[in-house]
Design a protein around this motif. Structure first.
Motif: not given
Length: 161
Positions: A103-113, A27-45
């Motif tokens: 319009g937000m701290q990059l640290s907050a954005y990374l945490a959100q992702v 069900s993910l598409s566009g920006v969401e799937i990109e965020q999924e990749v980045l978030g999964s990378m940060m979570l799993s290394n």
């Protein structure tokens, strides 16, 4: 042993936790799937799992392309893509520019992702392939549009298209 009706129904229907994750991923598409990749990378290394599949230019959102590049550099230099290391790898001038745009701290954005990575590390390769497929579809559409525009020109050479 008694089970609830929902569990029995889910078992009979073949609904497993893995299937639920696959449905969410689909069900993910566009920006969401990109965020999924980045978030999964940060979570799993687990950068090596996708390093041959995806490149920065495959990301549609410029911030995600930038972050992916920083993550790959951080992994090469430090062996990790933990959010705190990624943030330290971003030059101050770049961080300020992205924060102004967001319009937000990059640290907050990374945490959100990272927090919103629905499918998670188990589906990292599949998510990366979806990002590449999305990029490919857009590139094909761009080329088709270019050809259509050129074809409408009366002086264009069909063989040159």
């Amino acid at each position: 042993m008694k089970t609830t009706f929902g569990v029995q129904l889910g078992q009979r229907a073949g609904i497993t936790p893995q299937l639920v994750q696959q449905i969410r991923l689909l069900s993910l598409s566009g920006v969401e799937i990109e965020q999924e990749v980045l978030g999964s990378m940060m979570l799993s290394n687990e950068v090596r799992r996708i390093s041959g599949l995806i490149r920065s230019e495959h990301f549609i959102e410029p911030l995600h392309a930038f972050l992916f590049g920083v993550m790959m550099d951080a992994f090469d230099r430090f062996g990790t893509v933990a959010p705190n290391i990624v943030l330290k790898a971003i030059p101050d001038i770049d961080r300020a520019a992205w924060e102004a745009r967001l319009g937000m701290q990059l640290s907050a954005y990374l945490a959100q992702v990272a927090a919103n990575a629905l499918a998670g590390p188990a589906y990292l390769e599949r998510s990366a392939k979806k990002v590449v497929a999305q990029w490919a579809r857009l590139k094909v559409a761009e080329e088709a549009s270019r050809i259509a525009t050129a074809a409408q020109e009366m002086t264009s050479d069909p063989l040159a298209l």
